[in-house]
Design an enzyme around this catalytic site. Sequence first.
Site, PDB file in Angstrom:
ATOM      1  N   PHE A  55     110.525  46.261  44.292  1.00 15.44           N
ATOM      2  CA  PHE A  55     111.173  47.375  43.603  1.00 15.44           C
ATOM      3  C   PHE A  55     110.358  48.622  43.909  1.00 15.44           C
ATOM      4  O   PHE A  55     109.169  48.683  43.601  1.00 15.44           O
ATOM      5  CB  PHE A  55     111.228  47.122  42.098  1.00 15.44           C
TER       6      PHE A  55
ATOM      7  N   TRP B 183     109.503  42.369  42.657  1.00 14.09           N
ATOM      8  CA  TRP B 183     110.850  42.242  42.120  1.00 14.09           C
ATOM      9  C   TRP B 183     110.952  40.938  41.351  1.00 14.09           C
ATOM     10  O   TRP B 183     110.469  39.906  41.804  1.00 14.09           O
ATOM     11  CB  TRP B 183     111.886  42.267  43.247  1.00 14.09           C
TER      12      TRP B 183
ATOM     13  N   GLY C 166     115.504  38.301  36.714  1.00 12.84           N
ATOM     14  CA  GLY C 166     115.622  38.324  35.259  1.00 12.84           C
ATOM     15  C   GLY C 166     116.883  39.028  34.824  1.00 12.84           C
ATOM     16  O   GLY C 166     117.753  39.346  35.637  1.00 12.84           O
TER      17      GLY C 166
ATOM     18  N   ASP D 282     111.893  55.083  24.177  1.00 12.81           N
ATOM     19  CA  ASP D 282     113.297  54.719  24.386  1.00 12.81           C
ATOM     20  C   ASP D 282     113.407  53.202  24.456  1.00 12.81           C
ATOM     21  O   ASP D 282     113.551  52.612  25.526  1.00 12.81           O
ATOM     22  CB  ASP D 282     113.835  55.346  25.674  1.00 12.81           C
TER      23      ASP D 282
END
Length: 257
Positions: free
Chosen positions: A32, A70, A73, A159
Amino acid sequence: MEHIFGNGWEITPAGGITGEAFYAQHENEKLFIKRNSSPFLAVLSAEGIVPKLVWTRRLENGDVVTAQKWIAGKRLEPSDMVGTNVVKLLKKIHYSKPLLSMLKRLGKYPVLPTSLVADLINKMDGELKQQSIISSTLNYLNNHLPNVHPNKLTVCHGDVNHNNWIITENNQLYLIDWEGALISDPALDLGPLLFWYVPENQWTSWLKMYGLKLDKELMQRLKWYVLYQTIETIILFKDRDNKEEETFWKQYLETIL
């Protein structure tokens, strides 16, 4: 992005608002990739809060590119947020000295309720400020500022909605998207999580696992911060011109008030 990896790598956008995230895959290896991630990512990785950081590279133009392992999930569903794994990870974050030390080294200063309200107002356009539910909520936030006294200041994610929690096939839980991290009252995270996801009859036991007792003072702080976060959410969806979500969260504001 291709020139970083060379031949044989397939680069695809990972989505998101900023367009700064990608997937890079070569045979059985998948990473990622994020451009201009905060240096905070390294300590988050070391603490096991985000997927493992594989490498960091600085480009000639000054951009910093990070590669994380990566993971296979899925994002948590709203019903998953009551789990003890969520409590434990959030507690680990809020009590982490390395995370707090790193944010301070990055020049972050504590963000107090008065500043949060001021920033909230600055983000709103005139139309939004004039809407009755928004003005009523802002009045509540301002009137109750004297009742919102953090007992301690910690690293907060800012958040904690369910889309930012990823659980692997091996039941390893991660909290991602740390661009909005700040030093503040932990109730900034706790309020939205409890109000949005946990049935009220479970709040006492949930907070006991976290290490807090639900009393009048804490309840005032939780309500204050969920109102603040809900207006933040409304501003977000208004900016995206998502009328359906904007209307939903305005109705939610009314139920809390």
